[in-house]
Design a protein around this motif. Structure first.
Motif, PDB file in Angstrom:
ATOM      1  N   ALA A  76       0.846  -1.215   0.000  1.00 55.59           N
ATOM      2  CA  ALA A  76       0.000   0.000   0.000  1.00 55.59           C
ATOM      3  C   ALA A  76       0.871   1.252   0.000  1.00 55.59           C
ATOM      4  N   ASN A  77       1.975   1.234   0.759  1.00 59.37           N
ATOM      5  CA  ASN A  77       2.879   2.395   0.755  1.00 59.37           C
ATOM      6  C   ASN A  77       3.445   2.633  -0.640  1.00 59.37           C
ATOM      7  N   ALA A  78       3.846   1.541  -1.297  1.00 58.15           N
ATOM      8  CA  ALA A  78       4.415   1.690  -2.645  1.00 58.15           C
ATOM      9  C   ALA A  78       3.382   2.355  -3.562  1.00 58.15           C
ATOM     10  N   VAL A  79       2.129   1.920  -3.433  1.00 59.55           N
ATOM     11  CA  VAL A  79       1.055   2.495  -4.272  1.00 59.55           C
ATOM     12  C   VAL A  79       0.820   3.959  -3.897  1.00 59.55           C
ATOM     13  N   ARG A  80       0.747   4.227  -2.587  1.00 63.70           N
ATOM     14  CA  ARG A  80       0.375   5.575  -2.142  1.00 63.70           C
ATOM     15  C   ARG A  80       1.454   6.617  -2.421  1.00 63.70           C
ATOM     16  N   TYR A  81       2.737   6.199  -2.361  1.00 61.02           N
ATOM     17  CA  TYR A  81       3.798   7.194  -2.534  1.00 61.02           C
ATOM     18  C   TYR A  81       4.312   7.281  -3.969  1.00 61.02           C
ATOM     19  N   THR A  82       3.837   6.396  -4.852  1.00 58.93           N
ATOM     20  CA  THR A  82       4.298   6.449  -6.246  1.00 58.93           C
ATOM     21  C   THR A  82       3.320   7.281  -7.071  1.00 58.93           C
ATOM     22  N   ARG A 114       8.982  -3.215  -5.005  1.00 60.71           N
ATOM     23  CA  ARG A 114       9.779  -2.080  -5.515  1.00 60.71           C
ATOM     24  C   ARG A 114       8.839  -1.038  -6.106  1.00 60.71           C
ATOM     25  N   ASP A 115       9.230   0.221  -5.981  1.00 62.34           N
ATOM     26  CA  ASP A 115       8.402   1.244  -6.619  1.00 62.34           C
ATOM     27  C   ASP A 115       9.278   2.282  -7.293  1.00 62.34           C
ATOM     28  N   SER A 116       8.658   3.030  -8.211  1.00 61.27           N
ATOM     29  CA  SER A 116       9.384   4.098  -8.892  1.00 61.27           C
ATOM     30  C   SER A 116       8.979   5.447  -8.311  1.00 61.27           C
ATOM     31  N   TYR A 159       6.883   8.023  12.546  1.00 59.83           N
ATOM     32  CA  TYR A 159       7.978   8.726  11.868  1.00 59.83           C
ATOM     33  C   TYR A 159       7.567   8.926  10.413  1.00 59.83           C
ATOM     34  N   ARG A 160       7.531  10.170   9.987  1.00 58.45           N
ATOM     35  CA  ARG A 160       7.174  10.459   8.598  1.00 58.45           C
ATOM     36  C   ARG A 160       8.157  11.455   8.022  1.00 58.45           C
ATOM     37  N   ILE A 161       8.425  11.295   6.731  1.00 61.88           N
ATOM     38  CA  ILE A 161       9.327  12.252   6.087  1.00 61.88           C
ATOM     39  C   ILE A 161       8.562  13.544   5.850  1.00 61.88           C
ATOM     40  N   ASP A 162       7.352  13.403   5.378  1.00 60.66           N
ATOM     41  CA  ASP A 162       6.536  14.570   5.077  1.00 60.66           C
ATOM     42  C   ASP A 162       5.142  14.327   5.656  1.00 60.66           C
ATOM     43  N   ARG A 181       1.999  15.121   3.511  1.00 62.16           N
ATOM     44  CA  ARG A 181       1.867  14.228   2.364  1.00 62.16           C
ATOM     45  C   ARG A 181       1.378  12.851   2.807  1.00 62.16           C
ATOM     46  N   SER A 182       1.922  12.403   3.947  1.00 61.06           N
ATOM     47  CA  SER A 182       1.510  11.103   4.476  1.00 61.06           C
ATOM     48  C   SER A 182       0.013  11.115   4.806  1.00 61.06           C
ATOM     49  N   ARG A 183      -0.429  12.212   5.444  1.00 55.36           N
ATOM     50  CA  ARG A 183      -1.855  12.320   5.790  1.00 55.36           C
ATOM     51  C   ARG A 183      -2.708  12.342   4.536  1.00 55.36           C
ATOM     52  N   GLY A 208      -3.504   9.208   3.089  1.00 56.26           N
ATOM     53  CA  GLY A 208      -4.357   8.329   3.893  1.00 56.26           C
ATOM     54  C   GLY A 208      -3.596   7.496   4.907  1.00 56.26           C
ATOM     55  N   GLY A 209      -2.353   7.874   5.194  1.00 57.90           N
ATOM     56  CA  GLY A 209      -1.540   7.074   6.128  1.00 57.90           C
ATOM     57  C   GLY A 209      -1.822   7.390   7.579  1.00 57.90           C
ATOM     58  N   THR A 210      -1.596   6.394   8.445  1.00 56.38           N
ATOM     59  CA  THR A 210      -1.759   6.618   9.881  1.00 56.38           C
ATOM     60  C   THR A 210      -0.407   6.840  10.551  1.00 56.38           C
ATOM     61  N   GLY A 211       0.680   6.615   9.814  1.00 55.00           N
ATOM     62  CA  GLY A 211       2.016   6.741  10.406  1.00 55.00           C
ATOM     63  C   GLY A 211       2.454   5.484  11.131  1.00 55.00           C
ATOM     64  N   LEU A 212       1.647   4.423  11.050  1.00 51.56           N
ATOM     65  CA  LEU A 212       1.974   3.197  11.784  1.00 51.56           C
ATOM     66  C   LEU A 212       2.236   2.003  10.862  1.00 51.56           C
ATOM     67  N   GLY A 213       2.056   2.201   9.554  1.00 54.00           N
ATOM     68  CA  GLY A 213       2.136   1.072   8.615  1.00 54.00           C
ATOM     69  C   GLY A 213       3.464   0.329   8.656  1.00 54.00           C
ATOM     70  N   LEU A 214       4.573   1.064   8.625  1.00 57.55           N
ATOM     71  CA  LEU A 214       5.874   0.390   8.617  1.00 57.55           C
ATOM     72  C   LEU A 214       6.178  -0.248   9.972  1.00 57.55           C
ATOM     73  N   ALA A 215       5.739   0.391  11.056  1.00 57.75           N
ATOM     74  CA  ALA A 215       5.960  -0.203  12.383  1.00 57.75           C
ATOM     75  C   ALA A 215       5.233  -1.543  12.466  1.00 57.75           C
TER      76      ALA A 215
HETATM   77  P1  ADP Z   1       2.450   6.514   6.714  1.00 51.36           P
HETATM   78  O1  ADP Z   1       1.084   6.208   7.168  1.00 51.36           O
HETATM   79  O2  ADP Z   1       2.882   7.909   7.002  1.00 51.36           O
HETATM   80  O3  ADP Z   1       2.691   6.099   5.313  1.00 51.36           O
HETATM   81  P2  ADP Z   1       4.316   4.430   7.373  1.00 51.36           P
HETATM   82  O4  ADP Z   1       4.803   3.928   8.691  1.00 51.36           O
HETATM   83  O5  ADP Z   1       3.689   3.444   6.478  1.00 51.36           O
HETATM   84  O6  ADP Z   1       3.374   5.642   7.685  1.00 51.36           O
HETATM   85  O7  ADP Z   1       5.554   5.073   6.604  1.00 51.36           O
HETATM   86  C1  ADP Z   1       6.395   6.011   7.288  1.00 51.36           C
HETATM   87  C2  ADP Z   1       6.965   7.023   6.308  1.00 51.36           C
HETATM   88  O8  ADP Z   1       7.879   6.374   5.433  1.00 51.36           O
HETATM   89  C3  ADP Z   1       5.934   7.655   5.388  1.00 51.36           C
HETATM   90  O9  ADP Z   1       5.328   8.774   5.994  1.00 51.36           O
HETATM   91  C4  ADP Z   1       6.771   8.061   4.198  1.00 51.36           C
HETATM   92  O10 ADP Z   1       7.400   9.293   4.475  1.00 51.36           O
HETATM   93  C5  ADP Z   1       7.851   6.983   4.157  1.00 51.36           C
HETATM   94  N1  ADP Z   1       7.571   5.919   3.172  1.00 51.36           N
HETATM   95  C6  ADP Z   1       7.016   4.698   3.408  1.00 51.36           C
HETATM   96  N2  ADP Z   1       6.944   3.962   2.295  1.00 51.36           N
HETATM   97  C7  ADP Z   1       7.477   4.724   1.303  1.00 51.36           C
HETATM   98  C8  ADP Z   1       7.687   4.514  -0.103  1.00 51.36           C
HETATM   99  N3  ADP Z   1       7.353   3.378  -0.707  1.00 51.36           N
HETATM  100  N4  ADP Z   1       8.268   5.531  -0.797  1.00 51.36           N
HETATM  101  C9  ADP Z   1       8.625   6.692  -0.191  1.00 51.36           C
HETATM  102  N5  ADP Z   1       8.446   6.941   1.130  1.00 51.36           N
HETATM  103  C10 ADP Z   1       7.875   5.973   1.876  1.00 51.36           C
END
Ligand code: ADP
Length: 281
Positions: free
Chosen positions: A169-175, A198-200, A217-220, A223-225, A228-235
């Motif tokens: 889902a992250n790959a889809v949402r951030y690409t 992998r994503d482009s 932890y979010r980079i932006d 943008r994450s909000r 539709g992100g909760t900030g917990l997906g990767l954790a």
């Molecule tokens: P979020 O709900 O913010 O996506 P995640 O825990 O899933 O929370 O991801 C944390 C942060 O990692 C994201 O806010 C984003 O900045 C970065 N990130 C995650 N996946 C990708 C990706 N495929 N490409 C670029 N940045 C990503």
């Protein structure tokens, strides 16, 4: 380092002796600071949509609105409510992951079925977030014949699903629209298997990588909000994978894309066509 001074009188008439004890409280303090940050983050994440919701309720109560305006506000309110639902759902998933023993190897899940479910969800998400006039994303999953040969994986099917689906889902949402997302599952020579998505997309600067899978932890942030992100997906993904003996690896080149992968050990992977072995209890 915390120094604890104790005065000990060893003999009723004797001299008092001092005993110095030391203990390392760094870890305790770090854990406490993380807990405080977590509570502050959760409160903030819940307060923001609640404030927006309360604002719209007040507007609906006080202003005479045309039907289309009213339904636009209701749509925005539904969006905020959905955001809170997702957050609570992710928080519950995390607390379940932390509060239970790691899944054993008694239950086997078909990798094909798991990836097919992820594929359906990823295609639906991609269609939902791509603006009507924009080029669709290209999503490449292993073809059905390869999926059939992928065999099975041991553990908790829902946890495995939430790990892989969060990464996809992250790959889809951030690409961006028109980008490429490739999902792969490869059997390895050591008997294990490797999942990779992998994503482009925009890629991630190296300084963010070590902390990326921390909660919230979010980079932006905005943008994450927006995505539709909760900030917990990767954790959640990292934790679920770890409970299945797999470490999350992130490789990324800024401006080119990212790869999220995990290697499952041989004892959790069963090649296709291998019949079930009785499991020790
Ligand atoms: P979020 O709900 O913010 O996506 P995640 O825990 O899933 O929370 O991801 C944390 C942060 O990692 C994201 O806010 C984003 O900045 C970065 N990130 C995650 N996946 C990708 C990706 N495929 N490409 C670029 N940045 C990503």
């Amino acid at each position: 380092l915390q120094l604890v001074q104790l005065s000990v009188r060893l003999h009723p008439y004797g001299e008092g002796r001092r005993l110095m004890l030391s203990r390392d409280v760094t870890q305790l303090e770090q854990a406490e600071a993380m807990r405080r940050d977590f509570v502050a983050n959760v409160s903030h994440e819940i307060r923001t949509p609640l404030t927006v919701l309360a604002g719209f309720v007040e507007t609906l109560q006080t202003l005479p609105l045309a039907d289309d305006e009213r339904s636009r506000y209701l749509g925005l309110m539904a969006q905020q409510a959905r955001r809170m639902q997702l957050l609570v759902q992710d928080l519950l998933t995390l607390s379940r992951l932390e509060g239970s023993a790691p899944p054993g190897t008694g239950q086997w899940t078909s990798v094909g079925a798991l990836l097919q479910r992820c594929e359906q969800e990823a295609r639906a998400l991609s269609a939902q977030i791509t603006p009507p006039a924009a080029a669709p994303q290209r999503l490449v999953f292993p073809p059905p014949a390869q999926l059939q040969a992928c065999g099975e994986i041991a553990g908790n099917p829902e946890e495995l699903h939430s790990a892989l689906s969060n990464l996809i889902a992250n790959a889809v949402r951030y690409t961006p629209a028109g980008g490429l997302i490739t999902v792969d599952w490869q059997c390895q020579d050591d008997g294990g298997a490797r999942f990779c998505v992998r994503d482009s997309g925009p890629g991630i600067a190296p300084e963010h990588l070590p902390r990326l899978a921390e909660r919230f932890y979010r980079i932006d942030r905005s943008r994450s909000r927006d995505s539709g992100g909760t900030g917990l997906g990767l954790a959640i993904a990292k934790h679920s994978l770890q409970r299945h003996g797999a470490q999350l690896h992130i490789a990324s080149v800024l401006g080119q894309g990212s790869a999220f992968s995990a290697h499952f050990p041989a004892q959790r992977v069963r090649a296709a066509g291998v019949s079930a072995q009785p499991q020790p209890h």
